[in-house]
Design a protein around this motif. Structure first.
Motif, PDB file in Angstrom:
ATOM      1  N   ALA A   1      22.517  28.134  30.616  1.00  0.00           N
ATOM      2  CA  ALA A   1      21.930  29.436  30.920  1.00  0.00           C
ATOM      3  C   ALA A   1      22.078  30.382  29.728  1.00  0.00           C
ATOM      4  CB  ALA A   1      22.585  30.028  32.158  1.00  0.00           C
TER       5      ALA A   1
ATOM      6  N   THR B   1      13.210  40.538  34.958  1.00  0.00           N
ATOM      7  CA  THR B   1      14.542  39.963  34.800  1.00  0.00           C
ATOM      8  C   THR B   1      15.496  40.323  35.941  1.00  0.00           C
ATOM      9  OG1 THR B   1      14.238  40.205  32.415  1.00  0.00           O
ATOM     10  CG2 THR B   1      16.457  39.711  33.193  1.00  0.00           C
ATOM     11  N   LEU B   2      16.035  39.284  36.589  1.00  0.00           N
ATOM     12  CA  LEU B   2      17.032  39.420  37.651  1.00  0.00           C
ATOM     13  C   LEU B   2      16.538  40.253  38.834  1.00  0.00           C
ATOM     14  CD1 LEU B   2      20.386  39.924  35.687  1.00  0.00           C
ATOM     15  CD2 LEU B   2      19.196  37.810  36.267  1.00  0.00           C
TER      16      LEU B   2
ATOM     17  N   TYR C   1      21.006  29.129  35.646  1.00  0.00           N
ATOM     18  CA  TYR C   1      19.557  28.989  35.689  1.00  0.00           C
ATOM     19  C   TYR C   1      19.034  29.150  34.261  1.00  0.00           C
ATOM     20  CZ  TYR C   1      20.388  34.020  35.858  1.00  0.00           C
ATOM     21  OH  TYR C   1      20.870  35.279  35.604  1.00  0.00           O
TER      22      TYR C   1
ATOM     23  N   LEU D   1      16.379  31.651  40.808  1.00  0.00           N
ATOM     24  CA  LEU D   1      17.503  31.776  39.863  1.00  0.00           C
ATOM     25  C   LEU D   1      18.702  30.946  40.316  1.00  0.00           C
ATOM     26  CD1 LEU D   1      17.333  35.581  38.955  1.00  0.00           C
ATOM     27  CD2 LEU D   1      16.139  33.648  37.906  1.00  0.00           C
TER      28      LEU D   1
ATOM     29  N   ARG E   1      17.020  33.592  47.908  1.00  0.00           N
ATOM     30  CA  ARG E   1      17.509  34.771  47.182  1.00  0.00           C
ATOM     31  C   ARG E   1      16.727  36.018  47.567  1.00  0.00           C
ATOM     32  NH1 ARG E   1      17.188  37.847  42.485  1.00  0.00           N
ATOM     33  NH2 ARG E   1      15.229  36.907  41.785  1.00  0.00           N
TER      34      ARG E   1
ATOM     35  N   TYR F   1      19.709  40.206  41.501  1.00  0.00           N
ATOM     36  CA  TYR F   1      20.742  39.198  41.318  1.00  0.00           C
ATOM     37  C   TYR F   1      22.100  39.885  41.221  1.00  0.00           C
ATOM     38  CZ  TYR F   1      22.727  34.737  39.869  1.00  0.00           C
ATOM     39  OH  TYR F   1      23.454  33.567  39.821  1.00  0.00           O
TER      40      TYR F   1
ATOM     41  N   HIS G   1      26.152  32.499  37.043  1.00  0.00           N
ATOM     42  CA  HIS G   1      24.778  32.321  36.596  1.00  0.00           C
ATOM     43  C   HIS G   1      24.559  30.888  36.121  1.00  0.00           C
ATOM     44  CE1 HIS G   1      24.153  36.788  36.255  1.00  0.00           C
ATOM     45  NE2 HIS G   1      25.481  36.731  36.127  1.00  0.00           N
TER      46      HIS G   1
END
Length: 301
Positions: free
Chosen positions: A216, A56-57, A103, A86, A91, A95, A101
């Motif tokens: 999102a 995640t991220l 995505y 994302l 990128r 993040y 945000h």
């Protein structure tokens, strides 16, 4: 001088002679996505190649990804670690929570597919790998195909349905406001065709005081059968290796979630644990992970 000579020797031993590390770019849905290809000295069409998806991220250079990738390289296995866009172009790094945000979880499927297709041009033995939420996204990618697009899959501490439910249940405790009114607002906006509408929310995943689109927000907080990684894997026929960390506090129920599937799969789904490792398999635990993956690939070829 002796210290410098010692460092030179260590650096020379760190990368096998002939091994290469190459940065790749790929245009996916109008954005440029980045990846790192690591190949052993004997790279050829029969060399196993693992396409790696982060959590995640995160990103392709987060410690667990290159740690496992470099250990695989030492075992004669190539890897292609990519960074999910994302919604951003080129990128890099984690993040930035200050960035808006926009995505959804399902967008990872197309990006994984694109990198797998790239990998198939290099090797006939392509495997997918996903860490944490990346494990769930790999499962979604595999579930989207009627025929297995790869030889096998490795899920490292994959997110479970319970972990996703706990994320929802802990929202008010973490961010000080209840989730339900925000989720209702986002869900109504998506249903009305306004999924791109911006919302100011007290928190989104790991980010406080975030600005996020309705689509999102619903993608990550609405209950969805696709969040059950074990259920997705139960519908497939390809070999799967699931690795759990015994000291994982992020997704502590990997063994409980996947044990019934492993027991009923006739050996198709293998469940193994890495003793004393936490969710990120730092340092020598990456070697343990690579050992398990190498053995799994050997069995699957």
């Amino acid at each position: 001088m002796r210290w410098l000579m010692g460092m030179a020797v260590l650096l020379a031993l760190a990368v096998p002679v002939g091994a290469t590390e190459q940065e790749l770019e790929l245009s996916i849905n109008g954005r440029t996505a980045l990846a790192t290809l690591r190949t052993p000295a004997s790279m050829g069409p029969d060399t196993p190649l693992v396409v790696m998806t982060h959590g995640t991220l995160a990103h392709k250079d987060m410690e667990v990804i290159p740690g496992v990738a470099k250990a695989l390289e030492q075992r004669g296995i190539a890897s292609l670690a990519h960074t999910l866009s994302l919604g951003l172009d080129r990128r890099k790094g984690m993040y930035d929570c200050a960035v808006r945000h926009d995505y959804v979880a399902s967008e990872a499927v197309a990006e994984i597919a694109a990198w797998v297709n790239r990998a198939k041009g290099m090797s006939r033995l392509v495997f997918t790998f996903g860490h944490s939420r990346g494990g769930n996204q790999v499962a979604r990618y595999l579930a989207a195909s009627e025929a297995p697009p790869v030889v096998g899959a490795v899920l490292l501490a994959p997110v479970t349905a319970k972990a996703e439910a706990d994320l929802r249940a802990s929202y008010a405790r973490t961010y000080g406001k209840p989730l339900e009114p925000l989720l209702e607002q986002a869900t109504k906006a998506v249903a009305a065709g306004r999924g791109g509408e911006w919302m100011d929310v007290p928190g989104f995943i790991y980010c406080r005081n975030a600005v996020v689109t309705a689509r999102a927000f619903t993608s990550f907080y609405a209950a969805d059968p696709s969040q059950d990684t074990a259920a997705l894997m139960s519908r497939m026929k390809l070999p799967v290796l699931v690795l759990a960390a015994t000291k994982d506090t992020v997704v502590p129920d990997v063994i409980a979630s996947f044990a019934p599937l492993a027991d009923s799969s006739g050996g198709r789904v293998q469940l193994d644990k890495i003793d004393d490792a936490d969710h990120f398999f730092r340092d020598l635990f990456a070697e343990d992970v690579a050992d398990r993956i190498a053995e799994f690939i050997k069995q699957t070829r």
